[in-house]
Motif scaffolding. Structure first.
Motif, mmCIF file in Angstrom:
data_model
loop_
_atom_site.group_PDB
_atom_site.id
_atom_site.type_symbol
_atom_site.label_atom_id
_atom_site.label_comp_id
_atom_site.label_asym_id
_atom_site.label_seq_id
_atom_site.Cartn_x
_atom_site.Cartn_y
_atom_site.Cartn_z
ATOM 1 N N GLY A 133 34.393 58.997 -30.142
ATOM 2 C CA GLY A 133 34.076 60.039 -31.104
ATOM 3 C C GLY A 133 33.437 61.255 -30.470
ATOM 4 N N GLU A 134 33.772 61.507 -29.208
ATOM 5 C CA GLU A 134 33.166 62.619 -28.493
ATOM 6 C C GLU A 134 33.428 63.953 -29.205
ATOM 7 O OE1 GLU A 134 34.554 59.390 -25.685
ATOM 8 O OE2 GLU A 134 35.611 60.703 -27.119
ATOM 9 N N SER A 135 32.367 64.744 -29.383
ATOM 10 C CA SER A 135 32.500 66.073 -29.985
ATOM 11 C C SER A 135 33.108 67.025 -28.965
ATOM 12 C CB SER A 135 31.128 66.593 -30.400
ATOM 13 O OG SER A 135 30.330 66.836 -29.239
ATOM 14 N N PRO A 136 33.592 68.189 -29.416
ATOM 15 C CA PRO A 136 34.072 69.169 -28.448
ATOM 16 C C PRO A 136 33.006 69.535 -27.413
ATOM 17 C CG PRO A 136 34.843 69.752 -30.634
ATOM 18 C CD PRO A 136 33.889 68.611 -30.808
ATOM 19 N N GLU A 137 31.762 69.641 -27.864
ATOM 20 C CA GLU A 137 30.682 69.974 -26.934
ATOM 21 C C GLU A 137 30.500 68.882 -25.889
ATOM 22 O OE1 GLU A 137 30.536 72.189 -30.556
ATOM 23 O OE2 GLU A 137 30.459 70.005 -30.289
ATOM 24 N N ARG A 138 30.613 67.630 -26.305
ATOM 25 C CA ARG A 138 30.466 66.523 -25.362
ATOM 26 C C ARG A 138 31.648 66.476 -24.394
ATOM 27 N NH1 ARG A 138 27.533 64.075 -21.928
ATOM 28 N NH2 ARG A 138 28.022 61.863 -21.608
ATOM 29 N N VAL A 139 32.838 66.759 -24.877
ATOM 30 C CA VAL A 139 34.010 66.800 -23.995
ATOM 31 C C VAL A 139 33.791 67.847 -22.903
ATOM 32 C CG1 VAL A 139 36.466 67.363 -23.853
ATOM 33 C CG2 VAL A 139 35.617 65.960 -25.747
ATOM 34 N N ALA B 236 30.981 68.972 -21.782
ATOM 35 C CA ALA B 236 29.914 68.536 -20.886
ATOM 36 C C ALA B 236 30.408 67.489 -19.891
ATOM 37 C CB ALA B 236 28.745 67.981 -21.705
ATOM 38 N N ILE B 237 31.222 66.565 -20.353
ATOM 39 C CA ILE B 237 31.772 65.539 -19.465
ATOM 40 C C ILE B 237 32.691 66.170 -18.427
ATOM 41 C CG2 ILE B 237 33.355 63.562 -19.386
ATOM 42 C CD1 ILE B 237 32.102 62.671 -22.069
ATOM 43 N N ARG B 238 33.494 67.109 -18.859
ATOM 44 C CA ARG B 238 34.396 67.792 -17.926
ATOM 45 C C ARG B 238 33.613 68.500 -16.825
ATOM 46 N NH1 ARG B 238 37.207 72.576 -17.053
ATOM 47 N NH2 ARG B 238 39.452 72.341 -16.657
ATOM 48 N N ALA B 239 32.512 69.151 -17.219
ATOM 49 C CA ALA B 239 31.697 69.852 -16.232
ATOM 50 C C ALA B 239 30.994 68.876 -15.294
ATOM 51 C CB ALA B 239 30.674 70.736 -16.950
ATOM 52 N N LEU B 240 30.503 67.780 -15.848
ATOM 53 C CA LEU B 240 29.800 66.788 -15.039
ATOM 54 C C LEU B 240 30.744 66.117 -14.046
ATOM 55 C CD1 LEU B 240 27.276 64.975 -14.498
ATOM 56 C CD2 LEU B 240 28.122 63.487 -16.329
ATOM 57 N N ALA B 241 31.915 65.703 -14.530
ATOM 58 C CA ALA B 241 32.865 64.961 -13.695
ATOM 59 C C ALA B 241 33.618 65.853 -12.725
ATOM 60 C CB ALA B 241 33.857 64.221 -14.580
ATOM 61 N N ARG B 242 33.757 67.142 -13.098
ATOM 62 C CA ARG B 242 34.566 68.075 -12.305
ATOM 63 C C ARG B 242 35.986 67.539 -12.131
ATOM 64 N NH1 ARG B 242 30.162 69.246 -7.626
ATOM 65 N NH2 ARG B 242 30.243 66.983 -7.652
ATOM 66 N N ARG B 243 36.481 66.980 -13.213
ATOM 67 C CA ARG B 243 37.858 66.470 -13.300
ATOM 68 C C ARG B 243 38.477 66.945 -14.607
ATOM 69 N NH1 ARG B 243 38.139 62.327 -9.121
ATOM 70 N NH2 ARG B 243 36.365 63.028 -7.858
ATOM 71 N N PRO B 244 39.788 67.068 -14.663
ATOM 72 C CA PRO B 244 40.435 67.355 -15.943
ATOM 73 C C PRO B 244 40.157 66.234 -16.946
ATOM 74 C CG PRO B 244 41.958 67.671 -14.115
ATOM 75 C CD PRO B 244 40.748 66.990 -13.552
ATOM 76 N N VAL B 245 40.119 66.613 -18.216
ATOM 77 C CA VAL B 245 39.803 65.670 -19.286
ATOM 78 C C VAL B 245 40.897 65.723 -20.352
ATOM 79 C CG1 VAL B 245 38.210 65.194 -21.189
ATOM 80 C CG2 VAL B 245 37.310 65.713 -18.920
ATOM 81 N N TYR C 111 39.155 71.117 -29.991
ATOM 82 C CA TYR C 111 39.298 70.284 -28.798
ATOM 83 C C TYR C 111 40.226 70.936 -27.767
ATOM 84 C CZ TYR C 111 36.704 66.450 -30.858
ATOM 85 O OH TYR C 111 35.695 65.655 -31.399
ATOM 86 N N ALA C 112 41.213 71.670 -28.232
ATOM 87 C CA ALA C 112 42.134 72.320 -27.297
ATOM 88 C C ALA C 112 41.417 73.350 -26.433
ATOM 89 C CB ALA C 112 43.277 72.982 -28.062
ATOM 90 N N ARG C 113 40.310 73.884 -26.930
ATOM 91 C CA ARG C 113 39.558 74.875 -26.154
ATOM 92 C C ARG C 113 38.776 74.254 -25.002
ATOM 93 N NH1 ARG C 113 39.064 77.410 -31.372
ATOM 94 N NH2 ARG C 113 37.193 76.222 -31.862
ATOM 95 N N VAL C 114 38.499 72.949 -25.077
ATOM 96 C CA VAL C 114 37.625 72.337 -24.063
ATOM 97 C C VAL C 114 38.306 71.245 -23.251
ATOM 98 C CG1 VAL C 114 35.508 72.905 -25.287
ATOM 99 C CG2 VAL C 114 36.671 70.744 -25.797
ATOM 100 N N ALA C 115 39.411 70.709 -23.729
ATOM 101 C CA ALA C 115 40.114 69.631 -23.023
ATOM 102 C C ALA C 115 41.350 70.188 -22.324
ATOM 103 C CB ALA C 115 40.519 68.522 -23.996
ATOM 104 N N ASP C 116 41.722 69.549 -21.234
ATOM 105 C CA ASP C 116 42.910 69.963 -20.489
ATOM 106 C C ASP C 116 44.189 69.472 -21.147
ATOM 107 O OD1 ASP C 116 41.741 71.084 -17.763
ATOM 108 O OD2 ASP C 116 40.553 69.345 -18.357
ATOM 109 N N ARG C 117 44.073 68.408 -21.928
ATOM 110 C CA ARG C 117 45.240 67.839 -22.604
ATOM 111 C C ARG C 117 44.740 67.073 -23.823
ATOM 112 N NH1 ARG C 117 50.561 66.493 -20.892
ATOM 113 N NH2 ARG C 117 50.074 67.182 -18.770
ATOM 114 N N LEU C 118 45.537 67.080 -24.883
ATOM 115 C CA LEU C 118 45.225 66.294 -26.072
ATOM 116 C C LEU C 118 46.208 65.147 -26.202
ATOM 117 C CD1 LEU C 118 44.468 69.037 -28.764
ATOM 118 C CD2 LEU C 118 42.869 67.874 -27.219
ATOM 119 N N LEU C 119 45.724 64.032 -26.741
ATOM 120 C CA LEU C 119 46.556 62.874 -27.030
ATOM 121 C C LEU C 119 46.400 62.559 -28.508
ATOM 122 C CD1 LEU C 119 46.971 59.608 -25.027
ATOM 123 C CD2 LEU C 119 46.392 59.499 -27.445
#
Length: 219
Positions: free
Chosen positions: A91-97, A99-108, A126-134
């Motif tokens: 249930g990750e929020s866009p803000e959490r997505v 943050a995880i992307r920045a922390l991991a330095r990997r595509p999400v 979510y499209a604004r913060v994630a590299d791909r949606l499923l």
């Protein structure tokens, strides 16, 4: 001359053995998915997931699936697995997505549950913060798992929807249904787990090969 059709891409998720990993790689899967979520029958410890990821390096993109991970788990997963992509299936929020992307330095990649047209309202944020949606079938009430339940949603809900490039379809797909799913949705990436299993958590190399073949044939 008509433009060439972009080949559809395939992710085989929930792999847990060398034999089924090799089956996915030999069949030509574009991504292999490794699940780290204790309640899943496909759960792998980080060390085990890392060992399988090492075998797939350079042959397919390696994805680790996490569910509402805290920062410590994100860092541990990156260190152990060195994934090419982190899939967030909780249930990750866009803000959490973000943050995880920045922390991991990997595509999400963020999974979104779909049961009604209204569920697509979350896509732009979510499209604004994630590299791909499923887009996956929303888990039924009381389900133990957020995905991998072998359920499909009504693909016609996506008709006319403004979806970002690279959106992936999941939920109840199988070798027998994936070509129709691609045709009806127009999407060019699919993710399968339970649809290529003999039983929960046990992948079938024959079904994996048939699934990839069906996707390639649908192109």
């Amino acid at each position: 001359m008509a433009p060439a059709t972009v080949p559809a891409r395939v992710k085989i998720c929930g792999l847990s053995t060398e034999a089924t990993l090799e089956a996915a790689l030999s069949a030509g899967a574009d991504w292999i998915g490794l699940v780290h979520f204790a309640r899943s029958p496909r759960h792998l410890g980080l060390a085990r997931a890392g060992a399988l990821a090492a075998l797939a390096r350079g042959r397919a993109e390696r994805v680790v699936l996490l569910v509402d991970p805290d920062d410590a788990l994100v860092e541990a997963a990156v260190a152990a697995i060195d994934p090419d992509l982190i899939q967030l299936h909780g249930g990750e929020s866009p803000e959490r997505v973000a943050a995880i992307r920045a922390l991991a330095r990997r595509p999400v990649m963020k999974a979104l549950g779909v049961a009604a047209r209204a569920d697509l309202a979350a896509v732009p944020a979510y499209a604004r913060v994630a590299d791909r949606l499923l887009l996956d079938a929303k888990a039924p009430p009381g389900a133990d798992l957020p995905g991998g339940n072998g359920r499909a949603f009504d693909w016609d809900l996506l008709a006319g929807a403004d979806l970002p490039a690279g959106t992936m379809l999941s939920g109840g797909l199988s070798p027998g249904t994936v070509a129709e799913a691609l045709r009806r949705t127009g999407l060019r990436a699919v993710d399968v787990s339970s649809g290529v299993e003999l039983r929960p958590g046990e992948k079938d190399p024959v079904r994996i090969a048939a699934f990839v073949e069906a996707v390639r044939g649908a192109g």
